[in-house]
Motif scaffolding. Sequence first.
Motif, PDB file in Angstrom:
ATOM      1  N   VAL A 129       0.859  -1.192   0.000  1.00 28.66           N
ATOM      2  CA  VAL A 129       0.000   0.000   0.000  1.00 28.66           C
ATOM      3  C   VAL A 129       0.897   1.245   0.000  1.00 28.66           C
ATOM      4  N   HIS A 130       1.955   1.209   0.820  1.00 28.24           N
ATOM      5  CA  HIS A 130       2.900   2.326   0.924  1.00 28.24           C
ATOM      6  C   HIS A 130       3.593   2.601  -0.418  1.00 28.24           C
ATOM      7  N   ALA A 131       4.185   1.550  -1.007  1.00 28.03           N
ATOM      8  CA  ALA A 131       4.956   1.729  -2.243  1.00 28.03           C
ATOM      9  C   ALA A 131       4.050   2.167  -3.395  1.00 28.03           C
ATOM     10  N   GLY A 133       1.273   3.733  -3.056  1.00 25.55           N
ATOM     11  CA  GLY A 133       0.900   5.116  -2.711  1.00 25.55           C
ATOM     12  C   GLY A 133       1.895   6.089  -3.335  1.00 25.55           C
ATOM     13  N   HIS A 134       3.210   5.783  -3.225  1.00 23.12           N
ATOM     14  CA  HIS A 134       4.245   6.621  -3.860  1.00 23.12           C
ATOM     15  C   HIS A 134       4.070   6.635  -5.377  1.00 23.12           C
ATOM     16  N   ALA A 135       3.775   5.455  -5.970  1.00 24.41           N
ATOM     17  CA  ALA A 135       3.608   5.392  -7.432  1.00 24.41           C
ATOM     18  C   ALA A 135       2.455   6.294  -7.876  1.00 24.41           C
ATOM     19  N   LYS A 139       3.289  11.352  -0.783  1.00 25.12           N
ATOM     20  CA  LYS A 139       4.556  11.494  -0.050  1.00 25.12           C
ATOM     21  C   LYS A 139       4.398  10.841   1.321  1.00 25.12           C
ATOM     22  N   HIS A 140       5.479  10.869   2.102  1.00 21.14           N
ATOM     23  CA  HIS A 140       5.397  10.292   3.450  1.00 21.14           C
ATOM     24  C   HIS A 140       4.463  11.112   4.327  1.00 21.14           C
ATOM     25  N   CYS A 141       3.811  10.402   5.245  1.00 24.43           N
ATOM     26  CA  CYS A 141       2.811  11.008   6.124  1.00 24.43           C
ATOM     27  C   CYS A 141       3.364  10.968   7.549  1.00 24.43           C
ATOM     28  N   TYR A 149       3.273   6.317   6.379  1.00 26.37           N
ATOM     29  CA  TYR A 149       4.320   6.623   7.351  1.00 26.37           C
ATOM     30  C   TYR A 149       5.575   5.861   6.940  1.00 26.37           C
ATOM     31  N   TYR A 150       6.732   6.519   7.030  1.00 24.95           N
ATOM     32  CA  TYR A 150       7.977   5.873   6.618  1.00 24.95           C
ATOM     33  C   TYR A 150       8.439   4.885   7.691  1.00 24.95           C
ATOM     34  N   SER A 151       8.660   3.637   7.314  1.00 22.74           N
ATOM     35  CA  SER A 151       9.136   2.625   8.255  1.00 22.74           C
ATOM     36  C   SER A 151      10.656   2.621   8.304  1.00 22.74           C
TER      37      SER A 151
HETATM   38 ZN   LIG Z   1       8.166   5.614   1.402  1.00 20.86          ZN
END
Ligand SMILES: [Zn+2]
Length: 176
Positions: A129-131, A133-135, A139-141, A149-151
């Motif tokens: 979902v994160h990756a 989302g970037h595509a 941006k990071h939340c 959120y950046y892990s």
């Molecule tokens: Zn990221």
Amino acid sequence: MEKIGLLPINAIGAQFCERLAPCLEERFLHKFALEKPLTLSPSLANAARHQYFLTTVFNKMSGTSPNRDGFLLGLMSDDLYKTSHSFIFGDASDTDRIAVVSTFRLRPEFYNEKPDDAALFNRVLKECVHALGHAFGLKHCYNARCAMYYSHSVYDTDGKQNYFCDTCDKRLRANR
Ligand SMILES: [Zn+2]
Ligand SMILES: [Zn+2]
């Protein structure tokens, strides 16, 4: 509606991707299609680091469908890195509409814990979902519960939810 190709790489099974697809469809409201598996030769990996370089993986993924007009999400079993990051769980390019996630450091075994399919699946879903989302240009939340959120570590991944916060969800809908 554009489709999103789901591409299993190396040891990732089609079955795992088939389980993932409906969960991602729910969040992105796009149809997902399983692509023919891609095998990356071990000779493409950095021999000293035993990791694949992100750009190399993106180039190989793009090569599988040169006339692609939709998005492509790769799921790989091997470890990934990029310039200035010793490892990454995944990443994306919004200009190329491509994303990849590595399960390597999402497996409990990597942290000397016993294998746990449900935990692994949930972590992979969050990072997909994160990756993606970037595509889609997100941006990071700063919301630690949001999938964007950046892990820094797998503990951050465990702390976040496998969907977007309201703010990111609105942005996604605007970008779609
Ligand atoms: Zn990221
Ligand atoms: Zn958010």
